[in-house]
Design a protein around this motif. Structure first.
Motif, PDB file in Angstrom:
ATOM      1  N   GLY A 220       0.817  -1.206   0.000  1.00 47.10           N
ATOM      2  CA  GLY A 220       0.000   0.000   0.000  1.00 47.10           C
ATOM      3  C   GLY A 220       0.846   1.250   0.000  1.00 47.10           C
ATOM      4  N   VAL A 221       0.173   2.403  -0.012  1.00 49.70           N
ATOM      5  CA  VAL A 221       0.878   3.686  -0.053  1.00 49.70           C
ATOM      6  C   VAL A 221       0.110   4.690   0.785  1.00 49.70           C
ATOM      7  CG1 VAL A 221      -0.345   4.394  -2.153  1.00 49.70           C
ATOM      8  CG2 VAL A 221       1.846   5.436  -1.602  1.00 49.70           C
ATOM      9  N   THR A 222       0.830   5.540   1.496  1.00 45.90           N
ATOM     10  CA  THR A 222       0.220   6.540   2.368  1.00 45.90           C
ATOM     11  C   THR A 222       0.206   7.902   1.688  1.00 45.90           C
ATOM     12  OG1 THR A 222       0.954   5.355   4.352  1.00 45.90           O
ATOM     13  CG2 THR A 222       0.333   7.664   4.620  1.00 45.90           C
TER      14      THR A 222
ATOM     15  N   THR B 119      -1.617  11.972   1.749  1.00 46.10           N
ATOM     16  CA  THR B 119      -2.390  12.994   2.448  1.00 46.10           C
ATOM     17  C   THR B 119      -3.115  13.863   1.427  1.00 46.10           C
ATOM     18  OG1 THR B 119      -0.827  13.059   4.295  1.00 46.10           O
ATOM     19  CG2 THR B 119      -2.303  14.960   4.033  1.00 46.10           C
TER      20      THR B 119
ATOM     21  N   ALA C  48       4.444   9.934  -3.065  1.00 44.96           N
ATOM     22  CA  ALA C  48       4.170   9.043  -1.943  1.00 44.96           C
ATOM     23  C   ALA C  48       4.604   7.613  -2.249  1.00 44.96           C
ATOM     24  CB  ALA C  48       2.681   9.079  -1.608  1.00 44.96           C
TER      25      ALA C  48
ATOM     26  N   THR D 199      11.197   0.678   1.618  1.00 50.84           N
ATOM     27  CA  THR D 199      10.987  -0.776   1.652  1.00 50.84           C
ATOM     28  C   THR D 199      12.279  -1.481   1.274  1.00 50.84           C
ATOM     29  OG1 THR D 199       8.668  -0.484   1.016  1.00 50.84           O
ATOM     30  CG2 THR D 199       9.621  -2.694   0.770  1.00 50.84           C
TER      31      THR D 199
ATOM     32  N   GLN E 254       7.501   5.193  -0.508  1.00 56.65           N
ATOM     33  CA  GLN E 254       7.236   3.824  -0.044  1.00 56.65           C
ATOM     34  C   GLN E 254       8.276   2.864  -0.602  1.00 56.65           C
ATOM     35  OE1 GLN E 254       4.979   2.862   2.123  1.00 56.65           O
ATOM     36  NE2 GLN E 254       5.277   0.647   1.955  1.00 56.65           N
TER      37      GLN E 254
ATOM     38  N   THR F  96      -4.862  12.046   6.000  1.00 55.49           N
ATOM     39  CA  THR F  96      -3.889  11.020   5.627  1.00 55.49           C
ATOM     40  C   THR F  96      -4.551   9.653   5.563  1.00 55.49           C
ATOM     41  OG1 THR F  96      -2.095  12.280   6.661  1.00 55.49           O
ATOM     42  CG2 THR F  96      -1.712   9.933   6.266  1.00 55.49           C
ATOM     43  N   HIS F  97      -4.289   8.935   4.470  1.00 56.31           N
ATOM     44  CA  HIS F  97      -4.905   7.625   4.247  1.00 56.31           C
ATOM     45  C   HIS F  97      -3.861   6.638   3.742  1.00 56.31           C
ATOM     46  CE1 HIS F  97      -8.927   9.515   4.457  1.00 56.31           C
ATOM     47  NE2 HIS F  97      -8.350  10.506   3.793  1.00 56.31           N
ATOM     48  N   HIS F  98      -3.985   5.388   4.157  1.00 55.81           N
ATOM     49  CA  HIS F  98      -3.146   4.324   3.603  1.00 55.81           C
ATOM     50  C   HIS F  98      -4.002   3.576   2.582  1.00 55.81           C
ATOM     51  CE1 HIS F  98       0.406   1.808   3.555  1.00 55.81           C
ATOM     52  NE2 HIS F  98      -0.389   0.739   3.527  1.00 55.81           N
ATOM     53  N   LEU F  99      -3.605   3.663   1.310  1.00 55.41           N
ATOM     54  CA  LEU F  99      -4.422   3.143   0.220  1.00 55.41           C
ATOM     55  C   LEU F  99      -3.886   1.824  -0.312  1.00 55.41           C
ATOM     56  CD1 LEU F  99      -4.805   6.473  -1.811  1.00 55.41           C
ATOM     57  CD2 LEU F  99      -6.234   5.649   0.072  1.00 55.41           C
ATOM     58  N   ASN F 100      -4.797   0.925  -0.701  1.00 52.80           N
ATOM     59  CA  ASN F 100      -4.377  -0.275  -1.418  1.00 52.80           C
ATOM     60  C   ASN F 100      -4.283   0.051  -2.911  1.00 52.80           C
ATOM     61  OD1 ASN F 100      -6.997  -0.387  -2.519  1.00 52.80           O
ATOM     62  ND2 ASN F 100      -7.727  -1.820  -0.956  1.00 52.80           N
TER      63      ASN F 100
END
Length: 338
Positions: free
Chosen positions: A193-195, A197, A251, A259, A255, A215-219
């Motif tokens: 996923g990716v965070t 804002t 964003a 990683t 990530q 802020t959201h963590h998206l699939n």
């Protein structure tokens, strides 16, 4: 990760994936990933009917222990396509299975020494004179006036997309890289996923995305929807979508940079397979070795040496929902990339 991180931030979303792919080069895995990559012979299709390559000055001789810097600049057309072919792309994009458009278009200019880069976004709603393009069956498309920029891909695929960009910019595209809906979503999922804002609420029935500001963590599916969102953002034009895409790319690159793929062979393979399985390139970049060579040449780039801009545009006189290049600003921008 420091040097890898600098290269990722410098070259944009798809080029970042190229570097990730470059790490997985052993045995059968290499051949599997290499065989994933699809390519189009754009040079042969367009022949000499395109901008001339710039004259370059050979770089100074390098020592025996050091590789010389590349002696010429590179211009790479990077497209994100909304191809409807295949079950996964249909589910993510919807629409007619025969339809495909270039949903995202960026010209990535890398200077001769690979120390600076400029990434120019071209709004898909830009009205252009679409040139005649060669087709696989030996025919050609007709010239179209006041056509949307992204229609070039629809009528003539990658070859016409490249020719359209070269026609409006008078800049030779040295390479072509395309990734489709499912590849983008798989990449995001493979990275966990990716965070992102967001500065304002999003409720777009077309992209099927609803998010509150914050802020959201998206699939993968959510990240793709964000990249496609335009309604209710800014003035509702493609310019608002480009802003979201640029935010998402940054964003995602953060990530990737954070990683440690090299310590997880399973995750590394998943990311590499997601990229190569949905990648289309020109024949000059259609192998892992060629992609790795490009990635290696970018290792000297740092984030503060990359400039991200949008082609200057103004509302089209004939249609307030479309834009046209703003002159002379657009021409001056393209001239700086030759």
């Amino acid at each position: 990760m420091g040097r890898r991180s600098r290269a990722l931030k410098a070259a944009g979303l798809t080029l970042a994936g190229v570097l990730v792919v470059g790490a997985a080069t052993g045995g059968w895995l290499y051949w599997h990933l290499n065989d994933n990559i699809k390519s189009v012979d754009i040079d042969n299709a367009l022949g000499d009917d395109r901008p001339a390559k710039p004259v370059t000055t050979p770089s100074p001789a390098a020592s025996a222990s050091a590789s010389p810097l590349p002696s010429e600049a590179l211009n790479i057309l990077v497209l994100g396509s909304d191809s409807r072919s295949g079950k996964e792309n249909k589910e993510l994009g919807g629409g007619d299975s025969s339809g495909a458009r270039s949903d995202t278009a960026m010209v990535v200019h890398i200077d001769a020494g690979r120390t600076e880069a400029t990434v120019v976004s071209i709004p898909r709603d830009t009205l252009v004179t679409r040139p005649s393009c060669p087709l696989d069956d030996g025919g050609s498309t007709a010239v179209a006036y006041n056509a949307m920029f992204n229609s070039a891909y629809s009528v003539g695929g990658p070859v016409c997309a490249v020719k359209a960009v070269e026609s409006i910019t008078d800049v030779r595209m040295d390479h072509y890289i395309e990734i489709d809906f499912s590849g983008f979503a798989k990449l995001v999922n493979a990275l966990g996923g990716v965070t992102v804002t967001t500065d304002e609420d999003i409720d777009d029935s077309s992209s099927h995305l609803t998010l509150k500001a914050g802020t959201h963590h998206l699939n993968g599916k959510q990240a793709l929807a964000l990249a496609r969102t335009r309604h209710g953002i800014g003035d509702g034009s493609d310019l608002g979508r480009i802003g979201l895409q640029q935010k998402l790319v940054k964003a995602l690159l953060e990530q990737i940079s954070s990683t440690d793929l090299l310590t997880s062979p399973t995750k590394l393979y998943e990311v590499a397979d997601a990229i190569t399985g949905s990648l289309t390139t020109d024949t000059g970049l259609d192998s892992l070795s060629e992609l790795m060579s490009l990635g290696q040449s970018l290792k000297g780039l740092s984030a503060d040496q990359v400039k991200t801009v949008t082609m200057p545009v103004v509302p089209a006189p004939s249609d307030a929902n479309r834009v046209v290049a703003q002159e002379p600003e657009a021409s001056e921008l393209w001239k700086s990339l030759r």
